[in-house]
Write an enzyme that holds these catalytic residues in place. Structure first.
Site, mmCIF file in Angstrom:
data_model
loop_
_atom_site.group_PDB
_atom_site.id
_atom_site.type_symbol
_atom_site.label_atom_id
_atom_site.label_comp_id
_atom_site.label_asym_id
_atom_site.label_seq_id
_atom_site.Cartn_x
_atom_site.Cartn_y
_atom_site.Cartn_z
ATOM 1 N N GLY A 64 33.101 44.425 50.825
ATOM 2 C CA GLY A 64 34.555 44.206 50.910
ATOM 3 C C GLY A 64 35.347 45.152 50.014
ATOM 4 C CG PHE A 65 39.968 45.736 48.383
ATOM 5 C CD1 PHE A 65 40.272 47.090 48.300
ATOM 6 C CD2 PHE A 65 40.615 44.848 47.523
ATOM 7 C CE1 PHE A 65 41.199 47.557 47.370
ATOM 8 C CE2 PHE A 65 41.544 45.301 46.605
ATOM 9 C CZ PHE A 65 41.835 46.659 46.524
ATOM 10 C CE1 TYR B 180 39.469 32.613 49.281
ATOM 11 C CE2 TYR B 180 41.080 32.226 47.560
ATOM 12 C CZ TYR B 180 40.092 33.011 48.118
ATOM 13 O OH TYR B 180 39.712 34.177 47.523
ATOM 14 C CB VAL C 285 26.674 34.163 50.616
ATOM 15 C CG1 VAL C 285 26.201 33.890 49.214
ATOM 16 C CG2 VAL C 285 27.496 35.422 50.660
#
Ligand code: UDP
Length: 309
Positions: A10-11, A140, A53
């Protein structure tokens, strides 16, 4: 050193890994590539395992387990709440077990979202948070909070060396700009460069404090490699609040754009203010952001200019 990095494609991960590999570290990345458009990982020094994961296991020996995997874009995680909540909870447990088996140091990238809608801004690490447990962001926020609780449970029960960081709105080259993945900086830059309307949710008076990616990499490496930080939590962000409307104006100016600003309805539960209290990380790790917002936006606009055209 052998490092396992979840979400390493990812970023944040791609920038961290570039730097780790340039310093001679060996990195294994576990990433299911679900939010990835371009792969920016270096060709040498990295092994990529394409896997969720939660399903990952390995008999390799790791000195450090760095858990970055998450879906941090609010529009994306609101569209994928189950996957978000599970990878932020089951995924953390899986990696904690791998760290325990290896007696590795465990470093978690939590989120400023754990503070929810805080009454103290800039927010210090010892603020407990004000979170809507059943709101649209809760898949989240609450799973990040659960991860922190589980990590501290492993620390207390098994004496595992754990470190937690809470990043605040990190931006820079390689951020996705498209669809539901776009975060505010990348989306505004893309819109400005394409001459499209800049889409502000609400009246733009809400604030965020933005951190340039190079500063995030520096802080993260200090958290990973400094001795004696077990059980510590650090804000990694900026203490300078910027209104979203002012961010839009800065991006329009830096990119020389004639795009118009368009106001759309506010997002549900959008925190009205966010900034990091940085006293702890400054005192313990001697870290403070070096890149001003204007400088970071210039570098990011330049990169997007090349990436888009
Ligand atoms: N935002 C906006 N227009 C956009 C995207 C985001 O006005 O097209 C605002 C959003 O309402 C929020 C801030 O920018 O107040 C930061 O949003 P982002 O999605 O980057 O992440 P957040 O900090 O909310 O997790």
């Amino acid at each position: 050193m052998q490092l396992l990095v979840s979400g390493g494609a990812g970023f944040l991960g791609s920038h961290l890994i570039d730097d780790l590999v340039s310093k001679g570290e060996n990195v294994t990345v576990v990433d299911n590539l679900s939010t990835i458009k371009h792969l920016y990982l270096p060709e040498k020094g990295v092994k990529l395992v394409k896997e969720k994961v939660e399903n990952f296991d390995s008999s390799e020996k790791f000195d450090f387990v760095i858990h970055l995997a998450a879906r941090p874009s609010p529009e994306d995680y609101m569209n994928n709440p189950v996957d978000t909540a599970l990878s932020n909870s089951l995924g953390t447990q899986k990696l904690l077990e791998i760290a325990r088996k290896n007696d590795a140091t465990f470093v978690y990238t939590s989120s400023s979202e754990v503070y929810g809608n805080p009454s103290i801004v800039p927010t210090p690490e010892d603020y407990w948070g004000f979170v809507n447990p059943i709101g649209v962001r809760s898949c989240y926020d609450e799973s990040k909070r659960f991860s922190e609780a589980l990590i501290m449970a492993y620390h207390r029960q098994y004496n595992l060396d754990v470190r937690i960081q809470r990043p605040f709105n990190v931006y820079g080259p390689r951020l996705r700009e498209d669809g539901t993945y776009g975060r505010v900086v990348s989306r505004f830059i893309y819109q400005a460069l394409k001459g499209e309307d800049i889409t502000i949710f609400g009246d733009g008076s809400q604030t965020r404090a933005f951190l340039y990616i190079d500063d995030w990499v520096d802080a993260t490496e200090r958290i990973i490699f400094t001795e004696g930080l077990s059980g510590e939590v650090f804000n990694v962000g900026s203490d300078k609040e910027t209104k979203i409307i002012d961010l839009a104006k800065l991006i329009l100016r830096v990119s020389n754009s004639r795009s118009m600003i368009k106001f759309l309805p506010s997002r549900v539960d959008d925190p009205p203010r966010r900034a990091a209290d940085l006293h702890k990380i400054k005192e313990k790790l001697g870290w403070y952001p070096k890149t001003s917002l204007e400088e970071g936006i210039k570098k990011t606009v330049e990169w997007f200019g090349g990436a888009i055209n």
